[in-house]
Write a protein that holds these residues in place. Structure first.
Motif, PDB file in Angstrom:
ATOM      1  N   CYS A 127      -5.518   4.301   2.164  1.00  0.00           N
ATOM      2  CA  CYS A 127      -6.345   3.672   1.440  1.00  0.00           C
ATOM      3  C   CYS A 127      -7.327   4.561   0.819  1.00  0.00           C
ATOM      4  N   GLY A 158      -7.283  -0.701   3.790  1.00  0.00           N
ATOM      5  CA  GLY A 158      -8.201  -0.528   4.672  1.00  0.00           C
ATOM      6  C   GLY A 158      -7.579  -0.185   6.332  1.00  0.00           C
ATOM      7  N   TRP A 248     -13.932  -2.292   0.169  1.00  0.00           N
ATOM      8  CA  TRP A 248     -13.335  -0.957  -0.160  1.00  0.00           C
ATOM      9  C   TRP A 248     -13.436  -0.913  -1.641  1.00  0.00           C
ATOM     10  N   MET A 257     -17.112   2.394   0.441  1.00  0.00           N
ATOM     11  CA  MET A 257     -17.132   1.611   1.733  1.00  0.00           C
ATOM     12  C   MET A 257     -18.263   0.844   1.918  1.00  0.00           C
ATOM     13  N   SER A 338      -9.600   5.389   9.682  1.00  0.00           N
ATOM     14  CA  SER A 338      -9.144   4.449   8.923  1.00  0.00           C
ATOM     15  C   SER A 338      -7.812   4.007   9.561  1.00  0.00           C
ATOM     16  N   GLY A 367     -10.433  -5.052   9.270  1.00  0.00           N
ATOM     17  CA  GLY A 367     -10.362  -4.131   7.876  1.00  0.00           C
ATOM     18  C   GLY A 367     -11.052  -5.349   6.995  1.00  0.00           C
TER      19      GLY A 367
END
Length: 382
Positions: A127, A158, A248, A257, A338, A367
């Motif tokens: 991502c 995410g 995101w 973020m 992540s 996420g």
């Protein structure tokens, strides 16, 4: 009954440049545009992160690097710079493919029974950057995989994205008993770090790092057994009231973020309801809330989104300190990488936590959304 898909030959790597959390804290706290309150938030966020070291592809972030034309950090002035999204993505294109190929190659080389010609599918996960032809293409070409390999990319999902990637791999194996799926996650989160007075951005800056992981998923039987995990069951849960608290987005100066300080409490308050369907009687012979889950599940591979998140998960699920040890250790040594992070935790459980054949594992990652992705697995060690 069909044989379950097995995640095997799990490998993890990080870039060479090490970031010491206390040194990074001091750099971010010293930025001249920060007010006194923001400086205090930086100090508190970094000190309370549970992280000692992180890794980055950006050599210039090292305090000892001698960079002629810095783009991210000017060591002489101590200033953090703000390159455009284009510049950041160009670094992703230059650096990510090497980690994709290296992680994939290591996974194949680590497997005693599977060779490149056996691979039927490639799933890549990230991502933190985009390009085409993408990393899936790079892997096929670099490793000499069959040109007719099916290729899929799980992009911009995410931190939880490796979980649906494993689920898709298991589904491919259920549809084709001869399938061998190579799953590779690469995240270069440090490309998007920046100085900010926004508390949510500061929290993200204190956590994120770079890393890569790869594994092979197959239901085929090979002569040589590779330790791994049987992928028994998956479940997706949503905490809709947290949509605004974790997101995101793409900005002009990198990806942005949103990670609010409310996230740990939201996860803690909702995790039981979000995950309970995965623990019904068909799965474990017990219900989620009858107090026996701790007896049925030996290992917990929790995505360490941050120390506070792990604290809330431990509290609300009634887990022991030992059950959270692999997640806390991955966070301490590597930070939040992540989507790759939960794969680091799974590898730690297999290789460092004394996992034994037949033991149950619950894995979960969180996420944007807020989305909670989870899986039940069984250790396959012999």
């Amino acid at each position: 009954m069909s044989r379950p898909a097995i995640l095997r030959s799990l490998q993890t790597i990080v870039p060479e440049t090490t970031l010491r959390q206390d040194e990074v804290r001091d750099v971010f706290a010293a930025q001249p545009e920060l007010g006194r309150l923001a400086q205090r938030i930086v100090t508190a966020s970094f000190n309370g992160s549970g992280i000692d070291t992180r890794y980055t592809v950006l050599d210039e972030l090292s305090l000892t690097a001698d960079t002629v034309q810095p783009q991210f950090f000017d060591r002489e002035t101590g200033r953090l710079l703000s390159p455009s999204t284009k510049v950041r993505n160009e670094v992703y294109v230059r650096e990510a493919w090497k980690l994709y190929v290296d992680a994939a190659r290591r996974s194949l080389e680590a497997d005693p029974g599977i060779v490149a010609a056996d691979v039927t599918h490639v799933i890549t996960v990230s991502c933190t950057g985009f390009y085409a032809p993408g990393p899936d293409y790079e892997i096929v070409r670099a490793l000499g995989l069959p040109e007719n390999v099916e290729r899929y990319h799980f992009g911009f999902m995410g931190c939880y994205a490796s979980m649906p990637a494993l689920r898709a791999a298991a589904q491919f194996c259920a549809a084709n008993p001869d399938a061998v799926v190579l799953v590779v996650s690469v995240e270069l989160c440090t490309l998007h770090l920046r100085s900010s007075e926004d508390p949510d951005m500061i929290v993200a800056t204190s956590l994120f790092a770079d890393g890569a992981a790869a594994g092979l998923v197959t239901a085929r039987t090979f002569d040589q057994i590779a330790p791994g995990f049987a992928l028994d069951r998956f479940h997706t849960g949503i905490i809709p009231e947290g949509k605004k608290d974790m997101a995101w987005m793409i900005g002009d100066a990198g990806f942005e973020m949103i990670l609010s300080t409310a996230v740990p409490q939201l996860i803690g308050d909702n995790i039981t309801a979000a995950l309970s369907p995965m623990f019904h009687a068909d799965a474990l012979g017990t219900s989620f809330d009858d107090g026996r889950i701790g007896e049925q599940v030996t290992h917990w591979a929790i995505h360490p989104g941050g120390r506070s998140i792990l604290d809330k998960v431990e509290e609300h699920l009634g887990l022991s300190e030992q059950q959270l040890h692999p997640a806390r250790e991955v966070l301490r040594q590597y930070g939040n990488m992540s989507s790759a992070t939960v794969l680091f935790v799974l590898r730690s459980i297999l290789e460092q936590e004394g996992a034994r054949d037949g033991e149950r594992v619950a894995a979960m990652a969180f996420g944007p959304g807020l989305t909670a992705e989870a899986a039940l697995m069984t250790v396959v060690a012999q």
